[in-house]
Motif scaffolding. Structure first.
Motif, PDB file in Angstrom:
ATOM      1  N   THR A 132       0.657  -1.335   0.042  1.00 46.47           N
ATOM      2  CA  THR A 132       0.236   0.432   0.526  1.00 46.47           C
ATOM      3  C   THR A 132       1.012   1.224   0.168  1.00 46.47           C
ATOM      4  N   LYS A 133       2.320   1.351   0.541  1.00 45.92           N
ATOM      5  CA  LYS A 133       3.173   2.534   1.118  1.00 45.92           C
ATOM      6  C   LYS A 133       3.152   3.246  -0.216  1.00 45.92           C
ATOM      7  N   ILE A 134       3.325   1.846  -1.499  1.00 46.02           N
ATOM      8  CA  ILE A 134       4.140   2.446  -2.682  1.00 46.02           C
ATOM      9  C   ILE A 134       2.865   3.206  -3.922  1.00 46.02           C
ATOM     10  N   VAL A 135       1.707   2.386  -3.362  1.00 45.46           N
ATOM     11  CA  VAL A 135       0.780   3.377  -4.175  1.00 45.46           C
ATOM     12  C   VAL A 135       0.205   4.617  -3.660  1.00 45.46           C
ATOM     13  N   ALA A 136       0.502   4.688  -2.476  1.00 50.38           N
ATOM     14  CA  ALA A 136       0.411   6.108  -1.037  1.00 50.38           C
ATOM     15  C   ALA A 136       1.026   7.059  -1.334  1.00 50.38           C
ATOM     16  N   GLN A 137       2.335   6.962  -1.823  1.00 49.73           N
ATOM     17  CA  GLN A 137       3.634   7.691  -2.311  1.00 49.73           C
ATOM     18  C   GLN A 137       3.612   8.213  -3.656  1.00 49.73           C
ATOM     19  N   HIS A 138       2.991   6.873  -4.773  1.00 56.87           N
ATOM     20  CA  HIS A 138       3.456   7.713  -6.106  1.00 56.87           C
ATOM     21  C   HIS A 138       2.265   7.732  -6.910  1.00 56.87           C
ATOM     22  N   PHE A 139       0.537   6.999  -6.355  1.00 58.88           N
ATOM     23  CA  PHE A 139      -0.396   7.407  -7.234  1.00 58.88           C
ATOM     24  C   PHE A 139      -1.066   8.555  -7.292  1.00 58.88           C
TER      25      PHE A 139
ATOM     26  N   ARG B 297     -11.414  -2.665   0.966  1.00 58.36           N
ATOM     27  CA  ARG B 297     -11.183  -3.156   2.284  1.00 58.36           C
ATOM     28  C   ARG B 297     -11.025  -1.833   3.423  1.00 58.36           C
ATOM     29  N   GLU B 298     -11.960  -1.843   4.599  1.00 55.06           N
ATOM     30  CA  GLU B 298     -11.690  -0.743   5.506  1.00 55.06           C
ATOM     31  C   GLU B 298     -10.350  -0.950   5.523  1.00 55.06           C
ATOM     32  N   LYS B 299      -9.110  -1.844   6.162  1.00 52.16           N
ATOM     33  CA  LYS B 299      -8.284  -1.965   6.334  1.00 52.16           C
ATOM     34  C   LYS B 299      -6.933  -1.347   5.262  1.00 52.16           C
ATOM     35  N   ILE B 300      -7.353  -1.587   3.872  1.00 52.69           N
ATOM     36  CA  ILE B 300      -6.414  -1.575   2.797  1.00 52.69           C
ATOM     37  C   ILE B 300      -6.405   0.355   3.138  1.00 52.69           C
ATOM     38  N   ALA B 301      -7.555   1.034   2.942  1.00 54.47           N
ATOM     39  CA  ALA B 301      -8.247   1.865   3.191  1.00 54.47           C
ATOM     40  C   ALA B 301      -6.900   2.719   4.136  1.00 54.47           C
ATOM     41  N   GLN B 302      -7.590   2.439   4.889  1.00 58.36           N
ATOM     42  CA  GLN B 302      -6.919   2.939   6.693  1.00 58.36           C
ATOM     43  C   GLN B 302      -4.672   2.865   6.455  1.00 58.36           C
ATOM     44  N   ARG B 303      -4.356   1.805   6.005  1.00 57.54           N
ATOM     45  CA  ARG B 303      -3.391   2.168   5.099  1.00 57.54           C
ATOM     46  C   ARG B 303      -2.895   2.983   4.193  1.00 57.54           C
ATOM     47  N   LEU B 304      -3.780   3.021   3.168  1.00 56.36           N
ATOM     48  CA  LEU B 304      -3.507   4.252   2.406  1.00 56.36           C
ATOM     49  C   LEU B 304      -3.279   5.603   3.042  1.00 56.36           C
ATOM     50  N   ASN B 305      -4.527   5.729   3.736  1.00 52.58           N
ATOM     51  CA  ASN B 305      -4.813   6.949   4.999  1.00 52.58           C
ATOM     52  C   ASN B 305      -3.239   6.943   5.023  1.00 52.58           C
ATOM     53  N   ASP B 306      -2.853   6.306   5.853  1.00 48.92           N
ATOM     54  CA  ASP B 306      -2.115   7.028   6.940  1.00 48.92           C
ATOM     55  C   ASP B 306      -0.780   6.584   6.691  1.00 48.92           C
ATOM     56  N   GLN B 307       0.089   6.289   5.399  1.00 48.35           N
ATOM     57  CA  GLN B 307       1.026   5.965   4.378  1.00 48.35           C
ATOM     58  C   GLN B 307       1.286   7.250   3.386  1.00 48.35           C
ATOM     59  N   ARG B 308      -0.310   7.790   3.142  1.00 48.13           N
ATOM     60  CA  ARG B 308       0.070   9.553   2.066  1.00 48.13           C
ATOM     61  C   ARG B 308       0.792  10.590   2.911  1.00 48.13           C
ATOM     62  N   PRO B 309       1.597  10.992   1.810  1.00 51.96           N
ATOM     63  CA  PRO B 309       2.732  11.966   2.463  1.00 51.96           C
ATOM     64  C   PRO B 309       1.539  13.120   2.882  1.00 51.96           C
TER      65      PRO B 309
ATOM     66  N   GLN C 101       1.188  15.826   0.262  1.00 55.14           N
ATOM     67  CA  GLN C 101       0.570  15.321  -1.287  1.00 55.14           C
ATOM     68  C   GLN C 101      -0.741  15.726  -1.226  1.00 55.14           C
ATOM     69  N   ALA C 102      -1.746  16.062  -2.101  1.00 55.66           N
ATOM     70  CA  ALA C 102      -3.198  16.465  -2.400  1.00 55.66           C
ATOM     71  C   ALA C 102      -3.652  14.822  -2.090  1.00 55.66           C
ATOM     72  N   PRO C 103      -4.958  14.234  -1.433  1.00 57.01           N
ATOM     73  CA  PRO C 103      -5.331  13.863  -0.669  1.00 57.01           C
ATOM     74  C   PRO C 103      -5.039  12.090  -2.241  1.00 57.01           C
ATOM     75  N   LEU C 104      -5.342  11.075  -1.979  1.00 60.97           N
ATOM     76  CA  LEU C 104      -5.253   9.889  -2.759  1.00 60.97           C
ATOM     77  C   LEU C 104      -6.900   9.818  -3.117  1.00 60.97           C
ATOM     78  N   GLN C 105      -7.428  10.147  -4.831  1.00 61.11           N
ATOM     79  CA  GLN C 105      -8.595   9.437  -4.999  1.00 61.11           C
ATOM     80  C   GLN C 105      -8.847   8.353  -5.054  1.00 61.11           C
TER      81      GLN C 105
ATOM     82  N   LEU D 202      -8.200  10.546   1.702  1.00 59.50           N
ATOM     83  CA  LEU D 202      -7.874   9.923   0.882  1.00 59.50           C
ATOM     84  C   LEU D 202      -9.660  10.839   0.117  1.00 59.50           C
ATOM     85  N   THR D 203     -10.059  10.626  -0.691  1.00 60.50           N
ATOM     86  CA  THR D 203     -10.895  11.655  -1.336  1.00 60.50           C
ATOM     87  C   THR D 203     -11.816  10.285  -2.453  1.00 60.50           C
ATOM     88  N   LEU D 204     -13.284   9.734  -1.487  1.00 61.11           N
ATOM     89  CA  LEU D 204     -14.007   8.848  -2.390  1.00 61.11           C
ATOM     90  C   LEU D 204     -14.548   9.688  -3.249  1.00 61.11           C
TER      91      LEU D 204
END
Length: 230
Positions: free
Chosen positions: A90-97, A105-117, A120-124, A158-160
């Motif tokens: 998840t960290k790679i996606v959070a940082q680069h995409f 999955r909520e677990k993946i969402a939480q990891r993406l949120n926590d690992q998004r620098p 950076q703008a929120p991950l869409q 994150l932005t849904l």
């Protein structure tokens, strides 16, 4: 006659335009996501020079390599992750995409949120729905979408933006219609509950017309642009 990537992009865009006009929609309501997985960076540059800006990648490391190579010179490319994602990547996606389409999955969402620098703008993100209810398909059940969306909506990095699905692989128009119609209803339900919901990510080369007739705002096209995988 050999066609270029620019030629095939033009043909794909024409198909989108014709499908939109057939159901009285404006063509500019529908974005073309060029799926560049397994394709070389030179193909992406060729598509970029033909005007394409949205690219979809299925594999984490491959996508990371392309993004880091191209980001400095091609900073206006919008990178969409559209493959399955394991929690250890998840960290790679959070940082680069810029976008993530396959969140279920909520677990993946939480990891993406926590690992998004933070800078950076929120991950869409889009929630992937298993509309065909196939055991082999990823995605959340339709009845669980609102609950997951509510959790995502509380995550500041994150932005849904909407929902995504990979329907049954079939030529049966009625099956396509039923599944796309179901996803459109889920999308409309989300719009009633949350802000920023503007993306109905569904439709590929084989079912593009039916997807657009059912409200798709983003179609994913790969081999029809870049050619079959070598």
């Amino acid at each position: 006659m050999n066609t270029t990537i620019a030629d095939r992009l033009s043909i794909a865009q024409s198909r989108i335009n014709q499908a939109a006009q057939k159901c009285s929609r404006m063509p500019d309501e529908i974005k073309l996501l060029a799926v560049s997985k397994t394709k070389p960076i030179s193909d992406i540059i060729e598509a970029y020079r033909a005007g394409q800006r949205l690219f979809g990648e299925n594999y984490v490391q491959e996508g990371e390599q392309k993004i880091t190579t191209l980001r400095a010179e091609y900073s206006d490319i919008e990178w969409h992750f559209i493959g399955p994602l394991q929690s250890n990547k998840t960290k790679i996606v959070a940082q680069h995409f810029d976008w993530m389409h396959t969140l279920s999955r909520e677990k993946i969402a939480q990891r993406l949120n926590d690992q998004r620098p933070a800078h950076q703008a929120p991950l869409q993100v889009c929630i992937q729905v298993n509309i065909s209810q196939e055991d082999t398909k990823s995605g959340i059940d339709a009845e669980d979408v609102i609950a997951l969306a509510t959790k995502i909506n509380q995550m500041p990095q994150l932005t849904l933006r909407g929902v995504m699905a990979i329907p049954t692989a079939t030529d049966d128009i009625q099956v396509q219609q039923d599944e796309f119609g179901k996803l459109q209803r889920i999308y409309q339900q989300l719009q009633q509950h949350f802000d920023n919901i503007d993306t109905l990510s569904m439709g590929m080369s084989a079912d593009l017309d039916v997807a657009i007739a059912n409200g798709s705002t983003m179609v994913r096209i790969g081999s029809a642009i870049f050619g079959e995988r070598s």
